[in-house]
Structure formats: C-alpha cells, structure tokens
Design a protein around this motif. Structure first.
Motif, short mmCIF file in Angstrom:
data_model
loop_
_atom_site.label_atom_id
_atom_site.label_comp_id
_atom_site.label_asym_id
_atom_site.label_seq_id
_atom_site.Cartn_x
_atom_site.Cartn_y
_atom_site.Cartn_z
N THR A 1 2.24 1.64 -3.50
CA THR A 1 1.15 1.98 -4.41
C THR A 1 0.82 3.46 -4.30
O THR A 1 0.59 4.13 -5.32
N ARG A 2 0.79 3.99 -3.07
CA ARG A 2 0.49 5.41 -2.88
C ARG A 2 1.58 6.29 -3.49
O ARG A 2 1.29 7.28 -4.17
N ILE A 3 2.82 5.93 -3.26
CA ILE A 3 3.94 6.71 -3.82
C ILE A 3 3.91 6.65 -5.34
O ILE A 3 4.13 7.66 -6.02
N THR B 1 1.30 6.25 -7.23
CA THR B 1 0.18 7.07 -7.68
C THR B 1 0.55 8.55 -7.67
O THR B 1 0.25 9.28 -8.63
N ILE B 2 1.20 9.00 -6.64
CA ILE B 2 1.60 10.41 -6.54
C ILE B 2 2.59 10.77 -7.64
O ILE B 2 2.46 11.82 -8.30
N SER C 1 0.83 -1.21 0.00
CA SER C 1 0.00 0.00 0.00
C SER C 1 0.86 1.26 0.00
O SER C 1 0.51 2.26 -0.64
N PHE C 2 1.98 1.26 0.70
CA PHE C 2 2.88 2.41 0.71
C PHE C 2 3.45 2.66 -0.69
O PHE C 2 3.42 3.79 -1.19
#
Length: 123
Positions: free
Chosen positions: A58-60, A62-63, A55-56
């Motif tokens: 994936t968030r990075i 996406t950003i 999840s970490f």
C-alpha cells in the motif's frame, strides 16, 4: 538540456508509473482476504512481518501514485507550452472590414427586377 529530452523522460516515467501501479494493485489482496488471517491462516509468518505485505504494498502504491500525478501535471505543462508555440506561428488573423456606407437600391434598379406572376389554379 533540451525540452524534448525532458519531455521524453517524463513520459517514460509516466508510463512506468502507470505499469507499476497496475502491477502493485493486482498483487494486493482485497479486504475480504484478511478475514482468514484472523483465524490463524499464517499471516504472522510472512516475509514482510506480522502486518503482512498489505501495508508495504500500500505504501509503495501510494508513492508511485503520487509520482504518476506529478508526471501527469508535468505532461500537461509541456502540452500547454506546445499549444502556445503553435498558436504563435504567425498565422494571419482574419479581419472583417465593414464598408462605411451600405449600397442602396434606387427605384430604377427595383423596376429591373423581374416579377413572376402566379399561374391560375384549376379549381
């Protein structure tokens, strides 16, 4: 600030975002790798918490992908501005002038045109 410097900075950010996306995607595990964690493969003892690094990362990703798209739009804007500057360089336009009256052939001129007689065939 000069637009060339801004364009260079945006291009640099674009390249770094592209490399960052590639690196982060290569670091992430596929969906099939999560099956082992359901059977006690030790996913709860990771550095990023019980959810794992998925999840970490994936968030990075996406950003950084959003940043990549924004820099793509900025580079498209700069390319449009450059194309308008090139178009307005003062290149002369070609204007075709049509004569008021087309020239006509008189009968004297038609008789001066040589005619070719066909050769007799040997049949």
């Amino acid at each position: 600030m000069d637009m060339n410097i801004v364009e260079t900075l945006v291009l640099l950010a674009h390249v770094l975002a592209a490399l960052g996306i590639i690196g982060l995607i290569l670091l992430q595990q596929g969906k099939g790798a999560d099956m082992g964690s359901g059977f006690g493969a030790g996913a709860s003892s990771t550095v990023f918490g019980s959810g794992g690094a998925g999840s970490f990362l994936t968030r990075i990703t996406t950003i950084i992908a959003i940043g990549f798209f924004l820099t793509s739009f900025a580079l498209a804007y700069f390319a449009k501005q450059k194309s308008e500057q090139v178009r307005n360089l003062g290149i002369p336009e070609v204007v075709e002038q049509v004569p008021d009256q087309l020239p006509t052939l008189s009968t004297d001129q038609i008789s001066e045109i040589p005619t070719v007689e066909p050769e007799p065939s040997e049949e």
